[in-house]
Design an enzyme around this catalytic site. Structure first.
Site, PDB file in Angstrom:
ATOM      1  N   GLY A 112       0.819  -1.221   0.000  1.00  0.00           N
ATOM      2  CA  GLY A 112       0.000   0.000   0.000  1.00  0.00           C
ATOM      3  C   GLY A 112       0.847   1.263   0.000  1.00  0.00           C
ATOM      4  CD  GLU A 115      -1.440  -1.068  -3.841  1.00  0.00           C
ATOM      5  OE1 GLU A 115      -1.420  -1.245  -2.608  1.00  0.00           O
ATOM      6  OE2 GLU A 115      -2.190  -1.698  -4.602  1.00  0.00           O
TER       7      GLU A 115
HETATM    8  N1  DAK Z   1       2.132  -3.464   9.055  1.00  0.00           N
HETATM    9  C1  DAK Z   1       2.198  -3.402  10.399  1.00  0.00           C
HETATM   10  N2  DAK Z   1       3.343  -3.208  11.080  1.00  0.00           N
HETATM   11  C2  DAK Z   1       4.472  -3.082  10.336  1.00  0.00           C
HETATM   12  C3  DAK Z   1       4.476  -3.125   8.918  1.00  0.00           C
HETATM   13  C4  DAK Z   1       3.227  -3.328   8.269  1.00  0.00           C
HETATM   14  N3  DAK Z   1       3.098  -3.328   6.931  1.00  0.00           N
HETATM   15  N4  DAK Z   1       5.736  -2.976   8.491  1.00  0.00           N
HETATM   16  C5  DAK Z   1       6.489  -2.820   9.583  1.00  0.00           C
HETATM   17  N5  DAK Z   1       5.734  -2.883  10.696  1.00  0.00           N
HETATM   18  C6  DAK Z   1       6.174  -2.779  12.083  1.00  0.00           C
HETATM   19  C7  DAK Z   1       6.874  -4.050  12.523  1.00  0.00           C
HETATM   20  O1  DAK Z   1       5.938  -5.029  12.892  1.00  0.00           O
HETATM   21  C8  DAK Z   1       7.691  -3.538  13.689  1.00  0.00           C
HETATM   22  O2  DAK Z   1       6.832  -3.371  14.800  1.00  0.00           O
HETATM   23  P1  DAK Z   1       7.228  -3.968  16.259  1.00  0.00           P
HETATM   24  O3  DAK Z   1       7.493  -5.415  16.030  1.00  0.00           O
HETATM   25  O4  DAK Z   1       8.474  -3.181  16.626  1.00  0.00           O
HETATM   26  O5  DAK Z   1       6.045  -3.672  17.101  1.00  0.00           O
HETATM   27  C9  DAK Z   1       8.105  -2.129  13.233  1.00  0.00           C
HETATM   28  O6  DAK Z   1       7.174  -1.775  12.212  1.00  0.00           O
HETATM   29  C10 DAK Z   1       9.500  -2.096  12.618  1.00  0.00           C
HETATM   30  O7  DAK Z   1       9.554  -3.081  11.594  1.00  0.00           O
HETATM   31  P2  DAK Z   1      10.705  -4.198  11.512  1.00  0.00           P
HETATM   32  O8  DAK Z   1      11.226  -4.520  12.862  1.00  0.00           O
HETATM   33  O9  DAK Z   1      10.163  -5.322  10.697  1.00  0.00           O
HETATM   34  O10 DAK Z   1      11.835  -3.413  10.706  1.00  0.00           O
HETATM   35  P3  DAK Z   1      12.942  -4.048   9.751  1.00  0.00           P
HETATM   36  O11 DAK Z   1      13.892  -2.938   9.472  1.00  0.00           O
HETATM   37  O12 DAK Z   1      13.509  -5.306  10.330  1.00  0.00           O
HETATM   38  O13 DAK Z   1      12.195  -4.441   8.403  1.00  0.00           O
HETATM   39  C11 DAK Z   1      10.649  -4.077   6.570  1.00  0.00           C
HETATM   40  C12 DAK Z   1      11.630  -3.432   7.607  1.00  0.00           C
HETATM   41  C13 DAK Z   1       9.907  -2.944   5.861  1.00  0.00           C
HETATM   42  C14 DAK Z   1      11.450  -4.898   5.564  1.00  0.00           C
HETATM   43  C15 DAK Z   1       9.675  -5.020   7.363  1.00  0.00           C
HETATM   44  O14 DAK Z   1       9.078  -4.265   8.424  1.00  0.00           O
HETATM   45  C16 DAK Z   1       8.581  -5.542   6.487  1.00  0.00           C
HETATM   46  O15 DAK Z   1       8.783  -6.469   5.689  1.00  0.00           O
HETATM   47  N6  DAK Z   1       7.367  -5.008   6.660  1.00  0.00           N
HETATM   48  C17 DAK Z   1       6.187  -5.492   5.960  1.00  0.00           C
HETATM   49  C18 DAK Z   1       6.264  -5.014   4.534  1.00  0.00           C
HETATM   50  C19 DAK Z   1       5.100  -5.528   3.718  1.00  0.00           C
HETATM   51  O16 DAK Z   1       4.906  -6.739   3.518  1.00  0.00           O
HETATM   52  N7  DAK Z   1       4.297  -4.575   3.234  1.00  0.00           N
HETATM   53  C20 DAK Z   1       3.168  -4.893   2.434  1.00  0.00           C
HETATM   54  C21 DAK Z   1       1.997  -5.026   3.321  1.00  0.00           C
HETATM   55  S1  DAK Z   1       0.645  -5.662   2.418  1.00  0.00           S
HETATM   56  C22 DAK Z   1      -6.340  -3.995   0.587  1.00  0.00           C
HETATM   57  C23 DAK Z   1      -5.665  -3.222  -0.292  1.00  0.00           C
HETATM   58  C24 DAK Z   1      -4.304  -3.077  -0.167  1.00  0.00           C
HETATM   59  C25 DAK Z   1      -3.640  -3.747   0.824  1.00  0.00           C
HETATM   60  C26 DAK Z   1      -4.328  -4.519   1.700  1.00  0.00           C
HETATM   61  C27 DAK Z   1      -5.688  -4.646   1.598  1.00  0.00           C
HETATM   62  N8  DAK Z   1      -7.750  -4.180   0.430  1.00  0.00           N
HETATM   63  C28 DAK Z   1      -8.235  -4.011  -0.884  1.00  0.00           C
HETATM   64  C29 DAK Z   1      -8.513  -4.619   1.528  1.00  0.00           C
HETATM   65  C30 DAK Z   1      -2.237  -3.604   0.913  1.00  0.00           C
HETATM   66  C31 DAK Z   1      -1.481  -4.579   1.402  1.00  0.00           C
HETATM   67  C32 DAK Z   1      -0.145  -4.321   1.821  1.00  0.00           C
HETATM   68  O17 DAK Z   1       0.357  -3.225   1.793  1.00  0.00           O
END
Ligand code: DAK
Length: 259
Positions: A112, A115
């Site tokens: 997101g 996006e």
């Molecule tokens: N959501 C919630 N918390 C998040 C997060 C996320 N997307 N990304 C990071 N955080 C949080 C982590 O959980 C952590 O929190 P604590 O554990 O300290 O409480 C804090 O931010 C720091 O993150 P990290 O410790 O993981 O930091 P690193 O440097 O180790 O890693 C990273 C950074 C960006 C590589 C990693 O945090 C990561 O992979 N994050 C997730 C990235 C990801 O997969 N993003 C895509 C999400 S899916 C929809 C439409 C659109 C969407 C959904 C629905 N509908 C139509 C209903 C969109 C979907 C997405 O965006």
């Protein structure tokens, strides 16, 4: 300007800056953040002194690391649909703003977050920018316009590669495929974006707005219809005093002072 819980909004001499301000969660988009972005964009649209919108993320790590996965995990299909509507409406509101928008991508822009950047007209990244659509690795697909806006910006083949693999790319690769317009050093990002905003603000605002509409509406049309639309917008410019101001300044070798 109005205060929000999760975002900051300021207007500095016509440059409205919207900062997603949840650095502890890497500015992840919860429904509260999305609602605040939506309300902030409404405030920008209503502010006639705002000439350019800049969108960025607080902290030194992330633009926006995506939709908030922790909030999404337990959603029912109905709640998922409500989130989808909120996100899509918000991002379309940004894309359809009359004024131009610039995403200052200062770190992770994933899912997101990517996006959100795609809904802006122009993306400037720092060398720390990391972009990707990792949704298929979470068992979903890009849902805030990624399948559509990414392919329109980088082309279908690159969009498919990025979305099917979920890979996260660095700033220089994003630049090479046209996902970022420019990449600068971390400490130069704010100044570069400000310079770009000021360069746009020197132009006739009605002409910039009409160009934006002609490009965005025209891309959805067959070429012949789009050229007709361009001609209509072109003609409309002659009804505005800025056309006389701009052309008179040229003829008299002066600088135009647009209204
Ligand atoms: N959501 C919630 N918390 C998040 C997060 C996320 N997307 N990304 C990071 N955080 C949080 C982590 O959980 C952590 O929190 P604590 O554990 O300290 O409480 C804090 O931010 C720091 O993150 P990290 O410790 O993981 O930091 P690193 O440097 O180790 O890693 C990273 C950074 C960006 C590589 C990693 O945090 C990561 O992979 N994050 C997730 C990235 C990801 O997969 N993003 C895509 C999400 S899916 C929809 C439409 C659109 C969407 C959904 C629905 N509908 C139509 C209903 C969109 C979907 C997405 O965006």
């Amino acid at each position: 300007m109005t205060e929000f819980n999760t975002v900051l909004l300021e207007n500095n001499a016509g440059i409205a800056t919207l900062t997603i301000n949840q650095p502890k969660s890497l500015n992840a988009l919860s429904s509260e953040v999305l609602s605040d972005i939506s309300a902030a964009v409404d405030a920008v649209a209503a502010d006639t002194s705002a000439r350019v919108l800049v969108i960025t993320g607080a902290g030194d790590k992330a633009f926006v690391a995506g939709a908030n996965i922790k909030e999404m995990l337990p959603l029912s299909p109905e709640e998922g649909e409500a989130l989808s509507k909120l996100g899509n409406d918000t991002f379309s509101k940004i894309a359809n703003l009359a004024i131009p928008s610039i995403a200052a991508v200062n770190g992770f822009a994933l899912g997101g977050g990517s996006e959100l950047a795609l809904s802006a007209d122009i993306r400037i990244g720092s060398t720390a920018a990391r972009l990707g659509q990792p949704e298929v690795g979470l068992g979903i697909i890009p849902g805030f316009g990624g399948t559509q806006r990414l392919s329109r910006i980088v082309g279908i083949a690159k969009a498919k590669e990025l979305i099917y693999t979920g890979k996260v790319i660095k700033a220089d690769e994003a630049l090479s495929i046209g996902l970022l317009n420019q990449v600068v050093e971390v400490e130069e990002l704010a100044e570069t974006v400000e310079k770009l905003a000021k360069a746009i603000m020197k132009q006739a605002p009605n002409s910039v707005a009409a160009s934006k509409e002609a490009i965005d509406k025209g891309i959805e049309m067959p070429l012949a219809d789009a050229l007709t639309l361009e001609a209509k917008y072109f003609g409309e410019q002659f009804a505005h005093e800025n056309q006389t101001i701009g052309m008179t300044a040229f003829v008299e070798k002066g600088k135009p002072e647009f209204k």
